[in-house]
Design a protein around this motif. Structure first.
Motif, short mmCIF file in Angstrom:
data_model
loop_
_atom_site.label_atom_id
_atom_site.label_comp_id
_atom_site.label_asym_id
_atom_site.label_seq_id
_atom_site.Cartn_x
_atom_site.Cartn_y
_atom_site.Cartn_z
N ARG A 49 5.32 12.67 18.03
CA ARG A 49 4.93 13.80 17.18
C ARG A 49 5.04 15.16 17.85
O ARG A 49 4.72 16.18 17.22
N ASP A 155 -4.54 10.96 11.99
CA ASP A 155 -4.19 10.50 10.65
C ASP A 155 -5.46 10.31 9.83
O ASP A 155 -6.55 10.11 10.38
N THR A 157 -5.80 7.79 7.72
CA THR A 157 -5.95 6.36 7.49
C THR A 157 -5.73 5.60 8.80
O THR A 157 -5.06 6.11 9.71
N GLU A 159 -3.84 3.16 9.33
CA GLU A 159 -2.47 2.69 9.48
C GLU A 159 -1.65 3.78 10.15
O GLU A 159 -1.37 4.81 9.55
N LYS A 161 1.27 6.08 11.43
CA LYS A 161 2.58 6.42 10.89
C LYS A 161 3.57 6.59 12.02
O LYS A 161 3.38 7.42 12.91
N GLU A 162 4.60 5.78 12.02
CA GLU A 162 5.64 5.90 13.04
C GLU A 162 6.72 6.86 12.53
O GLU A 162 7.43 6.56 11.57
N LEU A 163 6.80 8.01 13.16
CA LEU A 163 7.76 9.02 12.71
C LEU A 163 9.06 8.99 13.50
O LEU A 163 10.01 9.69 13.17
#
Length: 481
Positions: A49, A155, A157, A159, A161-163
């Protein structure tokens, strides 16, 4: 050409010294659960990120002869392993041990030859928890072109996030000739560049003269066998070391007090700070003769004349006299609330729930901007900085690990012995106190006084009926039985 440093940022660099490092810091405590959140996961998360905050891979480059302000350039030797560090407490680590570690780390200035930030992954806390300590220079995070790294790591949530990161390659390091040519182009193409350079150079000279005068004064006092006179318990010659104190309280307590006595949660927080300062000064025997403490409180406003930020509003300095000489906690609350009345009635103020509801909002960036605003207001004679940031009231996550709590670690301004940061998050209100290690050896006492000041306000609402706002009161009268 790379972006040139603005005069205001150059002034921040010029004011920095071994005793006043000009960086912001934040501590976040996480419960890894089953997420597997560890140092390696953190490195991968930041690598994934960091492209959202490109300045975190840039460093400052001076222009030969100082014919123009320095520029931001890509760090050709950028090493994420240098910036993302690993530390540990002896298990089971306590909050007090974490505070000592944080105090040592924030006491050290950042290396100006590299990108101006560090992140520490701290293991060994009780109950399997871990902590992140963010440390970023005030010139790095301006809330306009660059937000805080912590804002892009969290985040909403669990879960993750793989960006996918980015295929970043640094630009070539500019040669001295290229830097000079860029300065000439900027000067010819934009007259404000030359003006900025003159302002920066003049400011540096004046700061140098002021610094020399201060040193001369200390020498004279030393020859005379006298130490410099301290104007108040909140001022003095700073050392190179800090103390850090964290205090966690329940947001619902502040809402109960607000509902009975009126005002806002922000008013209750500042009244709590006022009561704590009063009690702390009494333990020191230093309250005599002190009626008020002038504090600067950065606030979020809608004002097109101020510099725009990424937070959906502008940040302005609000000066408030904290009534530490007043014995009644309720009167202190009303006096603090009244001091913000004009600000609220102008229509410029931004409600806390609106600010916290901005998409992607994280308190770290607001604290960073607040510190910059306070630094710009030094000439207005305040003795204390209090930065209060309303954060989200739902949990945030980093790589699937839930953030349990977050504490600001505000920087000290030159000559200021104490700074207070406050963050509300997920039902809690957390205070972060930064104090000079020598001038405020009893910072822990002030932390305890915060809890007692809140309890003192809570005692005034026990059994009391909530106050009905005027608008709701009129509506209730119209309802027929």
């Amino acid at each position: 050409m790379s972006e040139r440093l603005r005069p205001r940022d150059l002034a921040l660099l010029a004011e920095e010294s071994a005793t006043t490092p000009m960086h912001n810091a934040t501590v976040e405590i996480f419960d890894p659960g089953e997420s597997g959140f560890d140092h390696d996961r953190l490195v991968r998360l930041i690598s994934d990120r960091i492209s959202f905050v490109p300045r975190y891979r840039q460093r400052l480059q001076a222009v030969p002869g100082r014919v123009a302000n320095p520029v931001w350039v890509d760090d050709t030797h950028f090493d994420i392993g240098y910036h993302v560090r690993r530390s540990a407490l002896p298990r089971p680590g306590t909050l007090g041990q974490l505070q000592e570690l944080v105090a040592r780390i924030v006491s050290r200035p950042l290396d100006r030859s590299r990108p101006l930030w560090e992140v520490y992954f701290v293991e060994g806390l009780a109950d399997g928890q871990v902590a992140l300590l963010y440390k970023a220079h005030q010139v790095l995070v301006d809330g306009i072109d660059t937000v805080d790294l912590g804002q892009v790591l969290l985040d909403m949530t669990p879960e993750p996030k793989e960006l996918g990161g980015d295929a970043w390659t640094p630009g070539r390091r500019p040669s001295p000739a290229a830097l000079l040519a860029g300065a000439v182009r900027d000067t010819l193409g934009d007259g404000t560049t030359a003006l900025d350079t003159v302002r920066s150079t003049t400011g540096s000279v004046l700061r140098g003269v002021d610094s020399t005068a201060q040193r001369a004064g200390r020498i004279v006092n030393g020859l005379a066998g006298r130490r410099p006179v301290r104007e108040s318990p909140f001022a003095g010659q700073l050392s190179q070391q800090r103390r850090v104190v964290a205090v966690c309280t329940d947001l619902q307590d502040y809402r109960r007090i607000r509902d009975v006595h009126g005002g806002t949660v922000n008013d209750v927080i500042l009244a709590t700070v006022t009561g704590a300062l009063r009690a702390w000064l009494m333990t020191r025997g230093s309250l005599s003769g002190l009626r008020q403490i002038r504090a600067v409180v950065p606030v979020s406003v809608i004002d097109q004349e101020l510099e725009a930020t990424s937070l959906g509003s502008q940040i302005a300095a609000h000066l408030v006299e904290l009534p530490i000489g007043e014995a009644s906690p309720v009167v202190r609350l009303h006096q603090v609330s009244y001091s913000f009345k004009v600000h609220k009635e102008t229509g410029r103020g931004v409600a806390a729930n609106r600010l916290a509801g901005i998409a992607g909002f994280a308190p770290t960036t607001f604290h960073a901007i607040g510190s910059r605003v306070a630094a710009a207001e030094r000439g207005r004679g305040f003795q204390l900085t209090v930065t209060n940031v309303p954060g989200p009231q739902s949990p945030l996550y980093a790589a699937g690990a839930r953030m349990v709590s977050t504490y600001p670690v505000p920087p000290l301004l030159p000559g200021h012995a104490l700074a207070i940061g406050v963050t509300s998050y997920d039902g809690r209100v957390s205070y972060g106190l930064t104090a000079d290690r020598d001038l405020v050896p009893d910072a822990e006492v002030l932390g305890q006084c915060l809890r007692e000041a809140l309890d003192e306000l809570l005692d005034t609402v026990t059994g009391a009926r909530p106050r009905v706002p005027r608008g709701r009161r009129k509506a209730a009268k119209k309802v027929k039985p």
